[in-house]
Design an enzyme around this catalytic site. Structure first.
Site, short mmCIF file in Angstrom:
data_model
loop_
_atom_site.label_atom_id
_atom_site.label_comp_id
_atom_site.label_asym_id
_atom_site.label_seq_id
_atom_site.Cartn_x
_atom_site.Cartn_y
_atom_site.Cartn_z
N GLU A 1 0.81 -1.23 0.00
CA GLU A 1 0.00 0.00 0.00
C GLU A 1 0.84 1.27 0.00
OE1 GLU A 1 -2.64 -3.26 0.97
OE2 GLU A 1 -0.67 -2.67 1.78
N HIS B 1 -10.09 -5.86 9.55
CA HIS B 1 -10.81 -5.48 8.34
C HIS B 1 -12.09 -4.72 8.66
CE1 HIS B 1 -8.29 -8.86 7.15
NE2 HIS B 1 -8.44 -8.53 5.89
#
Length: 210
Positions: free
Chosen positions: A61, A130
Site C-alpha cells: 500500500e 478489516h
C-alpha cells in the site's frame, strides 16, 4: 430516465464515465484488473481501458499510494483503490505528510487531484483488522476531503465530482455492507457537489417533506 442498479454498479459507472471523458484518469490497486476488484466494483474495466489505465498493484500500500500521489502531482488524475481502508494505514505517511500538504507546501503551485477509495467499516465475517471505520480520523486531517455515501445515487454523483473537479485529495469511503444495495439512478450524467448539504425541510405534515 432512472433504472435500479446496485451500489457497486453506480461506482463503476462513475469511474467508467470519467475515464472515457478524460484519458488522464486511471485506476490502480490490488486485484482491480484481472480479478475485477475484491468487491467487483471494477468489473469489465480492464477489458475496456486496458492494462495501462487499470493497473493491478503488488500488496504494498505504501508503494502504490506513493506512485498515485506522484502521478497526481504530475498532472494525472489517479483513482487508488484500497481493498479495505484498514490497509491504507500502511500508506498513511503518503496521505498525511505528502498528498494532503503538497498544495500548502508548494505555495499553491502543485495540487494533488487524487481519489482514494475502497471498502470501509464492518462487514460480514471479517476479522478485526478489516472492520474499522476511518471517517472521523481522516476528517481531522487538513487538506483532504472525506466522502461516505449512503446510497447508490449519491455514490455515483459524488465520485464523479471527486474525480473530475476536485484538485485536493478525496478519501472516498464505501460501506462494505452496501455494495449490493440497489436504488434508482439516472442514466443521464449528473454530479453532486462536495461540501454542499442537501437540506430537506419539514412542512406542516410531520410525515411529509418538501
Amino acid at each position: 430516465m432512472a433504472r435500479i442498479i446496485a451500489f457497486r454498479e453506480a461506482l463503476r459507472e462513475a469511474m467508467n464515465e470519467e475515464m472515457r471523458r478524460d484519458d488522464r484518469v486511471f485506476l490502480m490497486g490490488e486485484e482491480v484488473a484481472e480479478y475485477n476488484g475484491a468487491y467487483k466494483v471494477s468489473q469489465g474495466m480492464l477489458a475496456e481501458f486496458g492494462p495501462k489505465r487499470v493497473l493491478d498493484t503488488p500488496i504494498a500500500e505504501l508503494g502504490f499510494t506513493a506512485v498515485g500521489v506522484g502521478a497526481a502531482q504530475r498532472g494525472l488524475r489517479p483513482i487508488v483503490e484500497f481493498m479495505t481502508w484498514n490497509f491504507a494505514v500502511l500508506a498513511l505517511d503518503q496521505i498525511l505528510n505528502t498528498a494532503s500538504k503538497m498544495l500548502a507546501m508548494s505555495g499553491g503551485q502543485i495540487s494533488c487531484p487524487i481519489v482514494f477509495r475502497g471498502g470501509n467499516g464492518s462487514a460480514g465475517q471479517l476479522g478485526a483488522q478489516h472492520s474499522t471505520a476511518f471517517e472521523a480520523m481522516y476528517a481531522n486531517i487538513p487538506g483532504i476531503k472525506v466522502v461516505s455515501p449512503s446510497n447508490p445515487y449519491d455514490a455515483k454523483g459524488l465520485l464523479k465530482q471527486a474525480i473530475r473537479y476536485e484538485e485536493d485529495p478525496v478519501m472516498f469511503m464505501e460501506s462494505e455492507q452496501m455494495y449490493g444495495d440497489k436504488m434508482e439512478v439516472p442514466e443521464e450524467e449528473y454530479y453532486i457537489e462536495l461540501g454542499k448539504a442537501d437540506v430537506k425541510k419539514r412542512n406542516r405534515c410531520n410525515h411529509c417533506f418538501f
